[in-house]
Design a protein around this motif. Sequence first.
Motif, PDB file in Angstrom:
ATOM      1  N   ILE A 102       0.873  -1.171   0.000  1.00  8.36           N
ATOM      2  CA  ILE A 102       0.000   0.000   0.000  1.00  8.36           C
ATOM      3  C   ILE A 102       0.913   1.225   0.000  1.00  8.36           C
ATOM      4  CG2 ILE A 102      -1.733   1.319   1.283  1.00  8.36           C
ATOM      5  CD1 ILE A 102      -2.691  -1.323   2.504  1.00  8.36           C
ATOM      6  N   VAL A 103       0.707   2.110  -0.987  1.00  5.69           N
ATOM      7  CA  VAL A 103       1.618   3.228  -1.221  1.00  5.69           C
ATOM      8  C   VAL A 103       0.830   4.532  -1.276  1.00  5.69           C
ATOM      9  CG1 VAL A 103       3.392   4.164  -2.760  1.00  5.69           C
ATOM     10  CG2 VAL A 103       3.130   1.688  -2.535  1.00  5.69           C
ATOM     11  N   ARG A 104       1.402   5.585  -0.743  1.00  8.43           N
ATOM     12  CA  ARG A 104       0.777   6.906  -0.757  1.00  8.43           C
ATOM     13  C   ARG A 104       0.885   7.535  -2.138  1.00  8.43           C
ATOM     14  NH1 ARG A 104      -2.983   8.982   2.112  1.00  8.43           N
ATOM     15  NH2 ARG A 104      -2.109   7.685   3.776  1.00  8.43           N
ATOM     16  N   GLU A 105      -0.202   8.142  -2.623  1.00  5.60           N
ATOM     17  CA  GLU A 105      -0.228   8.795  -3.929  1.00  5.60           C
ATOM     18  C   GLU A 105       0.726   9.985  -3.991  1.00  5.60           C
ATOM     19  OE1 GLU A 105      -4.025  10.184  -5.120  1.00  5.60           O
ATOM     20  OE2 GLU A 105      -4.861   8.200  -5.499  1.00  5.60           O
ATOM     21  N   GLN A 106       1.193  10.280  -5.197  1.00 10.62           N
ATOM     22  CA  GLN A 106       1.901  11.531  -5.489  1.00 10.62           C
ATOM     23  C   GLN A 106       1.232  12.125  -6.722  1.00 10.62           C
ATOM     24  OE1 GLN A 106       6.117  11.043  -6.022  1.00 10.62           O
ATOM     25  NE2 GLN A 106       6.426  10.117  -4.023  1.00 10.62           N
ATOM     26  N   LYS A 107       0.391  13.106  -6.533  1.00  9.14           N
ATOM     27  CA  LYS A 107      -0.358  13.673  -7.649  1.00  9.14           C
ATOM     28  C   LYS A 107       0.454  14.757  -8.345  1.00  9.14           C
ATOM     29  CE  LYS A 107      -5.023  12.541  -6.141  1.00  9.14           C
ATOM     30  NZ  LYS A 107      -6.376  13.054  -5.831  1.00  9.14           N
ATOM     31  N   LEU A 108       0.702  14.540  -9.618  1.00 11.24           N
ATOM     32  CA  LEU A 108       1.471  15.476 -10.429  1.00 11.24           C
ATOM     33  C   LEU A 108       0.510  16.364 -11.207  1.00 11.24           C
ATOM     34  CD1 LEU A 108       4.545  15.843 -11.055  1.00 11.24           C
ATOM     35  CD2 LEU A 108       4.162  14.469 -13.105  1.00 11.24           C
ATOM     36  N   THR A 109       0.822  17.653 -11.285  1.00  7.98           N
ATOM     37  CA  THR A 109       0.015  18.595 -12.059  1.00  7.98           C
ATOM     38  C   THR A 109       0.830  19.086 -13.256  1.00  7.98           C
ATOM     39  OG1 THR A 109       0.742  20.586 -10.887  1.00  7.98           O
ATOM     40  CG2 THR A 109      -1.090  19.353  -9.915  1.00  7.98           C
ATOM     41  N   LEU A 110       0.158  19.767 -14.175  1.00  8.91           N
ATOM     42  CA  LEU A 110       0.862  20.341 -15.311  1.00  8.91           C
ATOM     43  C   LEU A 110       1.953  21.313 -14.866  1.00  8.91           C
ATOM     44  CD1 LEU A 110      -2.173  20.985 -17.694  1.00  8.91           C
ATOM     45  CD2 LEU A 110      -0.352  19.295 -18.024  1.00  8.91           C
ATOM     46  N   ALA A 111       1.672  22.055 -13.813  1.00  3.26           N
ATOM     47  CA  ALA A 111       2.656  23.019 -13.301  1.00  3.26           C
ATOM     48  C   ALA A 111       3.896  22.329 -12.742  1.00  3.26           C
ATOM     49  CB  ALA A 111       2.018  23.889 -12.224  1.00  3.26           C
ATOM     50  N   ASP A 112       3.768  21.067 -12.355  1.00  5.33           N
ATOM     51  CA  ASP A 112       4.900  20.331 -11.787  1.00  5.33           C
ATOM     52  C   ASP A 112       5.842  19.785 -12.847  1.00  5.33           C
ATOM     53  OD1 ASP A 112       3.920  20.627  -9.144  1.00  5.33           O
ATOM     54  OD2 ASP A 112       2.603  18.891  -9.400  1.00  5.33           O
ATOM     55  N   LEU A 113       5.387  19.706 -14.095  1.00  2.90           N
ATOM     56  CA  LEU A 113       6.183  19.078 -15.142  1.00  2.90           C
ATOM     57  C   LEU A 113       7.463  19.861 -15.413  1.00  2.90           C
ATOM     58  CD1 LEU A 113       3.553  17.976 -17.820  1.00  2.90           C
ATOM     59  CD2 LEU A 113       4.867  16.508 -16.272  1.00  2.90           C
ATOM     60  N   LYS A 114       8.540  19.139 -15.563  1.00  2.00           N
ATOM     61  CA  LYS A 114       9.827  19.728 -15.961  1.00  2.00           C
ATOM     62  C   LYS A 114      10.226  19.068 -17.275  1.00  2.00           C
ATOM     63  CE  LYS A 114      11.339  20.802 -11.255  1.00  2.00           C
ATOM     64  NZ  LYS A 114      10.030  20.552 -10.651  1.00  2.00           N
ATOM     65  N   LEU A 115       9.845  19.698 -18.369  1.00  2.00           N
ATOM     66  CA  LEU A 115      10.058  19.109 -19.683  1.00  2.00           C
ATOM     67  C   LEU A 115      11.436  19.480 -20.236  1.00  2.00           C
ATOM     68  CD1 LEU A 115       6.580  19.798 -21.331  1.00  2.00           C
ATOM     69  CD2 LEU A 115       7.371  17.699 -20.251  1.00  2.00           C
ATOM     70  N   PRO A 116      12.005  18.611 -21.064  1.00  2.00           N
ATOM     71  CA  PRO A 116      13.270  18.949 -21.743  1.00  2.00           C
ATOM     72  C   PRO A 116      13.023  19.984 -22.831  1.00  2.00           C
ATOM     73  CG  PRO A 116      12.436  16.851 -22.528  1.00  2.00           C
ATOM     74  CD  PRO A 116      11.534  17.254 -21.403  1.00  2.00           C
ATOM     75  N   ALA A 117      14.078  20.406 -23.487  1.00  4.23           N
ATOM     76  CA  ALA A 117      13.964  21.454 -24.498  1.00  4.23           C
ATOM     77  C   ALA A 117      13.141  21.005 -25.700  1.00  4.23           C
ATOM     78  CB  ALA A 117      15.361  21.884 -24.948  1.00  4.23           C
ATOM     79  N   ASN A 118      13.204  19.725 -26.022  1.00  9.52           N
ATOM     80  CA  ASN A 118      12.482  19.208 -27.188  1.00  9.52           C
ATOM     81  C   ASN A 118      11.604  18.026 -26.761  1.00  9.52           C
ATOM     82  OD1 ASN A 118      11.626  18.837 -29.817  1.00  9.52           O
ATOM     83  ND2 ASN A 118      13.456  17.696 -30.435  1.00  9.52           N
ATOM     84  N   PRO A 119      10.508  18.299 -26.060  1.00  5.69           N
ATOM     85  CA  PRO A 119       9.725  17.220 -25.475  1.00  5.69           C
ATOM     86  C   PRO A 119       8.939  16.410 -26.501  1.00  5.69           C
ATOM     87  CG  PRO A 119       8.618  19.315 -25.148  1.00  5.69           C
ATOM     88  CD  PRO A 119       9.954  19.631 -25.743  1.00  5.69           C
ATOM     89  N   LEU A 120       8.703  15.153 -26.150  1.00  3.89           N
ATOM     90  CA  LEU A 120       7.801  14.267 -26.881  1.00  3.89           C
ATOM     91  C   LEU A 120       6.759  13.792 -25.874  1.00  3.89           C
ATOM     92  CD1 LEU A 120       6.947  12.582 -29.343  1.00  3.89           C
ATOM     93  CD2 LEU A 120       8.601  10.831 -28.602  1.00  3.89           C
TER      94      LEU A 120
END
Length: 269
Positions: A102-120
């Motif tokens: 049983i594991v605690r959730e980690q909810k990611l939001t769009l604001a949390d994203l750290k995208l590279p320079a050329n994302p896919l």
Amino acid sequence: MLLMEEKFVITSLQNNKVKRLVALQKKSAERRKEGVFVVEGRRELQHCLDAGYEPEMVFCRDDIAVYDSGLGQVTPDRVLYVSKDVYAKMAYRDTTEGVLAIVREQKLTLADLKLPANPLIVVLESVEKPGNLGAVLRSAEAAGASAVMVCDPLTDLYNPNLIRSSIGAIFRVPCVACSSEECIAYLKRSNIQILTAQLQDSSLYYNINMCKPTAIVMGTESTGLTDMWRSAATSHIRIPMLGKLDSLNVSVSAAILLYEAVRQRQMEG
């Protein structure tokens, strides 16, 4: 509980901890209420731990030791041993590896994203089947995708079947649940081209440049994408269908399109 070789072994299905895990396995409402989810299998749990998730509790079948399972970073105070019969009732799979957590959730939001320079990026609109979403995540991880965005989801991201079918990729690829409106605004603000997979008014996928920041957007097999996404698209793309059927499973389509992007980017690089 019985004391065996200095291990307490739970032998009753009526144990409250066992009943809680079974309820979490079966009911998404319970998972949402508690903010936790269940991981089954050594490989999946290892990916989960490597991604920084903290297990509340690990259930281990009493004929194996959690440290023998390659999960030695789990502290002993979080490990409970259960009998084979109890474990068989708890496990989601028919074949099992003897480890549940049983594991605690980690909810990611769009604001949390750290995208590279050329994302896919892979975007899925209203995908209903957790097995399909899990398979897409597996392909996304294999192709080195930067993120998966699940818009207007019809299944929760920690569904046990999703975790199982992704083989733990849900923990290795940043995955965000959001609305289509939020996602479109984010992609446009980030100057990421939007390629919608659709049959109508579309170009063959291999004729579209995927070397620049790209989001590949797919909908359900039955209804496809909504007009909102069709209108927001930079380009419409399609996979040629040479038989009688007019669509592929969404996970197969995702793999084809992702690896075309990989091919183009490797050729360019």
